[in-house]
Enzyme design. Sequence first.
Site, PDB file in Angstrom:
ATOM      1  N   ASP A  13       0.808  -1.231   0.000  1.00  0.00           N
ATOM      2  CA  ASP A  13       0.000   0.000   0.000  1.00  0.00           C
ATOM      3  C   ASP A  13       0.835   1.273   0.000  1.00  0.00           C
ATOM      4  O   ASP A  13       0.429   2.306   0.543  1.00  0.00           O
ATOM      5  CB  ASP A  13      -0.969   0.020   1.206  1.00  0.00           C
ATOM      6  CG  ASP A  13      -1.862  -1.206   1.221  1.00  0.00           C
ATOM      7  OD1 ASP A  13      -2.185  -1.709   0.135  1.00  0.00           O
ATOM      8  OD2 ASP A  13      -2.234  -1.653   2.319  1.00  0.00           O
ATOM      9  N   LYS A  16       1.748   2.164  -5.097  1.00  0.00           N
ATOM     10  CA  LYS A  16       2.260   1.619  -6.368  1.00  0.00           C
ATOM     11  C   LYS A  16       1.321   1.919  -7.531  1.00  0.00           C
ATOM     12  O   LYS A  16       1.767   2.329  -8.609  1.00  0.00           O
ATOM     13  CB  LYS A  16       2.458   0.090  -6.239  1.00  0.00           C
ATOM     14  CG  LYS A  16       3.479  -0.299  -5.181  1.00  0.00           C
ATOM     15  CD  LYS A  16       3.555  -1.800  -4.978  1.00  0.00           C
ATOM     16  CE  LYS A  16       2.336  -2.406  -4.343  1.00  0.00           C
ATOM     17  NZ  LYS A  16       2.115  -2.045  -2.929  1.00  0.00           N
ATOM     18  N   GLY A  40      -4.531  -4.285  -3.806  1.00  0.00           N
ATOM     19  CA  GLY A  40      -5.525  -3.257  -4.113  1.00  0.00           C
ATOM     20  C   GLY A  40      -4.741  -2.018  -4.497  1.00  0.00           C
ATOM     21  O   GLY A  40      -4.104  -1.411  -3.643  1.00  0.00           O
ATOM     22  N   HIS A  41      -4.714  -1.708  -5.769  1.00  0.00           N
ATOM     23  CA  HIS A  41      -3.915  -0.583  -6.254  1.00  0.00           C
ATOM     24  C   HIS A  41      -4.862   0.545  -6.669  1.00  0.00           C
ATOM     25  O   HIS A  41      -5.661   0.388  -7.593  1.00  0.00           O
ATOM     26  CB  HIS A  41      -3.030  -1.028  -7.432  1.00  0.00           C
ATOM     27  CG  HIS A  41      -1.975  -2.014  -7.017  1.00  0.00           C
ATOM     28  ND1 HIS A  41      -1.032  -2.527  -7.865  1.00  0.00           N
ATOM     29  CD2 HIS A  41      -1.702  -2.559  -5.799  1.00  0.00           C
ATOM     30  CE1 HIS A  41      -0.236  -3.363  -7.207  1.00  0.00           C
ATOM     31  NE2 HIS A  41      -0.634  -3.399  -5.950  1.00  0.00           N
ATOM     32  N   GLN A 224       2.031  -6.020  -3.219  1.00  0.00           N
ATOM     33  CA  GLN A 224       2.467  -6.119  -1.814  1.00  0.00           C
ATOM     34  C   GLN A 224       3.753  -5.303  -1.617  1.00  0.00           C
ATOM     35  O   GLN A 224       3.927  -4.313  -2.307  1.00  0.00           O
ATOM     36  CB  GLN A 224       2.660  -7.583  -1.385  1.00  0.00           C
ATOM     37  CG  GLN A 224       1.365  -8.375  -1.267  1.00  0.00           C
ATOM     38  CD  GLN A 224       0.820  -8.863  -2.587  1.00  0.00           C
ATOM     39  OE1 GLN A 224       1.492  -9.542  -3.337  1.00  0.00           O
ATOM     40  NE2 GLN A 224      -0.416  -8.540  -2.893  1.00  0.00           N
TER      41      GLN A 224
HETATM   42  P1  GDP Z   1      -0.776   0.328  -3.519  1.00  0.00           P
HETATM   43  O1  GDP Z   1      -1.349  -0.957  -3.064  1.00  0.00           O
HETATM   44  O2  GDP Z   1       0.696   0.427  -3.291  1.00  0.00           O
HETATM   45  O3  GDP Z   1      -1.144   0.666  -4.937  1.00  0.00           O
HETATM   46  O4  GDP Z   1      -1.417   1.455  -2.591  1.00  0.00           O
HETATM   47  P2  GDP Z   1      -2.983   1.575  -2.182  1.00  0.00           P
HETATM   48  O5  GDP Z   1      -3.722   2.050  -3.352  1.00  0.00           O
HETATM   49  O6  GDP Z   1      -3.449   0.332  -1.534  1.00  0.00           O
HETATM   50  O7  GDP Z   1      -2.889   2.637  -1.022  1.00  0.00           O
HETATM   51  C1  GDP Z   1      -2.359   3.902  -1.221  1.00  0.00           C
HETATM   52  C2  GDP Z   1      -3.438   4.927  -0.888  1.00  0.00           C
HETATM   53  O8  GDP Z   1      -2.853   6.200  -0.783  1.00  0.00           O
HETATM   54  C3  GDP Z   1      -4.500   5.053  -1.993  1.00  0.00           C
HETATM   55  O9  GDP Z   1      -5.711   5.427  -1.403  1.00  0.00           O
HETATM   56  C4  GDP Z   1      -3.945   6.192  -2.843  1.00  0.00           C
HETATM   57  O10 GDP Z   1      -4.961   6.885  -3.543  1.00  0.00           O
HETATM   58  C5  GDP Z   1      -3.334   7.078  -1.796  1.00  0.00           C
HETATM   59  N1  GDP Z   1      -2.162   7.857  -2.212  1.00  0.00           N
HETATM   60  C6  GDP Z   1      -1.154   7.515  -3.052  1.00  0.00           C
HETATM   61  N2  GDP Z   1      -0.208   8.473  -3.064  1.00  0.00           N
HETATM   62  C7  GDP Z   1      -0.626   9.437  -2.207  1.00  0.00           C
HETATM   63  C8  GDP Z   1      -0.067  10.671  -1.755  1.00  0.00           C
HETATM   64  O11 GDP Z   1       1.028  11.084  -2.135  1.00  0.00           O
HETATM   65  N3  GDP Z   1      -0.789  11.385  -0.846  1.00  0.00           N
HETATM   66  C9  GDP Z   1      -2.004  10.953  -0.372  1.00  0.00           C
HETATM   67  N4  GDP Z   1      -2.646  11.707   0.517  1.00  0.00           N
HETATM   68  N5  GDP Z   1      -2.557   9.797  -0.776  1.00  0.00           N
HETATM   69  C10 GDP Z   1      -1.856   9.044  -1.667  1.00  0.00           C
HETATM   70  P1  IMO Z   2      -0.863  -4.184  -2.280  1.00  0.00           P
HETATM   71  O1  IMO Z   2      -0.398  -4.720  -3.604  1.00  0.00           O
HETATM   72  C1  IMO Z   2      -1.015  -4.632   2.048  1.00  0.00           C
HETATM   73  C2  IMO Z   2      -1.109  -8.709   3.632  1.00  0.00           C
HETATM   74  C3  IMO Z   2      -2.377  -9.180   4.286  1.00  0.00           C
HETATM   75  C4  IMO Z   2      -1.797 -10.175   5.276  1.00  0.00           C
HETATM   76  C5  IMO Z   2      -0.657 -10.807   4.510  1.00  0.00           C
HETATM   77  C6  IMO Z   2      -1.006 -12.120   3.820  1.00  0.00           C
HETATM   78  O2  IMO Z   2      -2.169  -3.488  -2.323  1.00  0.00           O
HETATM   79  O3  IMO Z   2       0.213  -3.407  -1.612  1.00  0.00           O
HETATM   80  P2  IMO Z   2      -2.482 -12.804   1.713  1.00  0.00           P
HETATM   81  O4  IMO Z   2      -3.905 -12.493   1.383  1.00  0.00           O
HETATM   82  O5  IMO Z   2      -1.495 -12.334   0.709  1.00  0.00           O
HETATM   83  O6  IMO Z   2      -2.276 -14.246   2.074  1.00  0.00           O
HETATM   84  O7  IMO Z   2      -2.207 -11.968   3.084  1.00  0.00           O
HETATM   85  O8  IMO Z   2      -0.289  -9.853   3.530  1.00  0.00           O
HETATM   86  N1  IMO Z   2      -1.295  -8.193   2.251  1.00  0.00           N
HETATM   87  C7  IMO Z   2      -1.220  -6.894   1.926  1.00  0.00           C
HETATM   88  N2  IMO Z   2      -1.069  -5.793   2.703  1.00  0.00           N
HETATM   89  N3  IMO Z   2      -1.081  -4.501   0.707  1.00  0.00           N
HETATM   90  C8  IMO Z   2      -1.209  -5.584  -0.080  1.00  0.00           C
HETATM   91  O9  IMO Z   2      -1.151  -5.522  -1.435  1.00  0.00           O
HETATM   92  C9  IMO Z   2      -1.325  -6.851   0.525  1.00  0.00           C
HETATM   93  N4  IMO Z   2      -1.483  -8.115   0.050  1.00  0.00           N
HETATM   94  C10 IMO Z   2      -1.448  -8.917   1.121  1.00  0.00           C
HETATM   95  O10 IMO Z   2      -3.048  -8.123   4.918  1.00  0.00           O
HETATM   96  O11 IMO Z   2      -1.256  -9.495   6.376  1.00  0.00           O
HETATM   97 MG    MG Z   3      -2.887  -1.651  -1.828  1.00  0.00          MG
END
Ligand code: GDP
Ligand code: IMO
Ligand code: MG
Length: 423
Positions: A13, A16, A40-41, A224
């Site tokens: 998270d 990415k 979840g991107h 991840q």
């Molecule tokens: P990912 O899994 O690495 O793609 O990240 P996620 O989408 O799960 O979580 C990142 C969260 O932070 C999302 O809600 C993005 O919209 C948000 N986000 C990404 N970059 C920034 C930033 O620079 N500032 C803020 N406030 N939110 C951001």
């Molecule tokens: P992105 O790509 C954050 C965590 C789960 C759990 C552990 C194992 O959005 O960054 P799994 O379902 O893979 O067997 O869970 O890994 N986890 C993540 N945490 N971002 C993710 O993906 C994750 N994918 C798995 O919460 O702790």
């Molecule tokens: Mg994510």
Amino acid sequence: MKIDVLLGLQWGDEGKGKVVDVLTPGYNVIARFQGGPNAGHSLEFENRKQILHTIPSGIFHSEKINIIGNGVVIDPVIFEEEIKDLKNHGLNPQKNLSISKRAHLILPTHRILDAASEKAKGKTKIGSTLKGIGPTYMDKTGRNGLRIGDISQSDFNNKYDFLKKKHISLLSQYDYSYKEELNKLEKLWFDSIELVKQFQIIDSEYLINQYLNNNKSVLAEGAQGTLLDIDFGSYPYVTSSNTVCAGACTGLGVPPGKIGEVYGIFKAYCTRVGSGPFPTELDDQTGKDLRKKGKEFGATTGRPRRCGWLDLVALKYSIMLNGVTQLIMTKADVLTGFEIIKICTSYKENTETTTTHFPFQIESGMIPVYKKFKGWSENISQIENYDTLPGELKQYIDYIENEVKVPIKIVSVGPDRKTTIFR
Ligand code: GDP
Ligand code: IMO
Ligand code: MG
């Protein structure tokens, strides 16, 4: 041409999805190399928020080729939901998305096994996303899995039944009732398989290497983060794939010598969702403030993310494992308004010794040693030029760069595509 890789340096998270979307105009091809719908991107642009789970984050650029690589595990039902969502927004992913024949399928019983195993673990559960990731990779390495390329084979249904039978026998060891859920999921699953068939199912390792040989640029998108890597993460509280850079070689079929830039992405602080050690976690009001300001709730499960200060011990470890050549720092805007910001520089093992070594096992008694920084109060989310960022933030960035010896080339100051500062 070499392949560039973008991957997370923390517990996932890191942002990415947003950054891959921002970088996509500079590439011909975007390819996901591991993980599955546990990811979840999130992407934000034109007042729209999109969340992708299986599909690469280059998909909103319709002229770019997107590939789901062999290292990814796919749940057809979740894939179909994503495709429907994209179609509702006027996209035609059949045109620019293809799938590796060698990617493994998540079966309904993999999902059920994941849930049954987590329930049986009780307090020691991993906190999995319950998407069936662990059981699917177990069948992959156990040589029992079903692959996307099997769908078109005449014995597909037999293979499915064989594997399902094995899973049902495994499920008998658990106190977990699943029959109703299985009937429901199975029907959806077979319906979605029909949709998968409409996509280009390819030998993606050939295609990607051909692109590189023909001077086409490819960006590999990780899921991840390094601290969730099956080998190097905080085991057993990890995911079941190699999230590190080496995973891009095995997950796409590119030789190590063809890796170009390695973009390591990290948040200006730290989060973790699910169970497992987190040395800099803040259980106090500051942790709550970070969660609120950073909207730290899981993009896949909606669970609140645990929040804490940046951990330099872990960051240095991740940079080493991945051979990071450029850093990307996200969510700098979330730190606005904190009077004091802290960075963990080492862990105190006992009263006498500290360590900067990321340990085999993070013990609960390990106390982070912090360096304090003065915060800033200006709103930075509209800033486009690095030089005009508050001096305190630049000092924070300089300190990190000096410590890790890798330049921070991009600073993200908001979720929208436009709120990105290049240096
Ligand atoms: P990912 O899994 O690495 O793609 O990240 P996620 O989408 O799960 O979580 C990142 C969260 O932070 C999302 O809600 C993005 O919209 C948000 N986000 C990404 N970059 C920034 C930033 O620079 N500032 C803020 N406030 N939110 C951001
Ligand atoms: P992105 O790509 C954050 C965590 C789960 C759990 C552990 C194992 O959005 O960054 P799994 O379902 O893979 O067997 O869970 O890994 N986890 C993540 N945490 N971002 C993710 O993906 C994750 N994918 C798995 O919460 O702790
Ligand atoms: Mg994510």
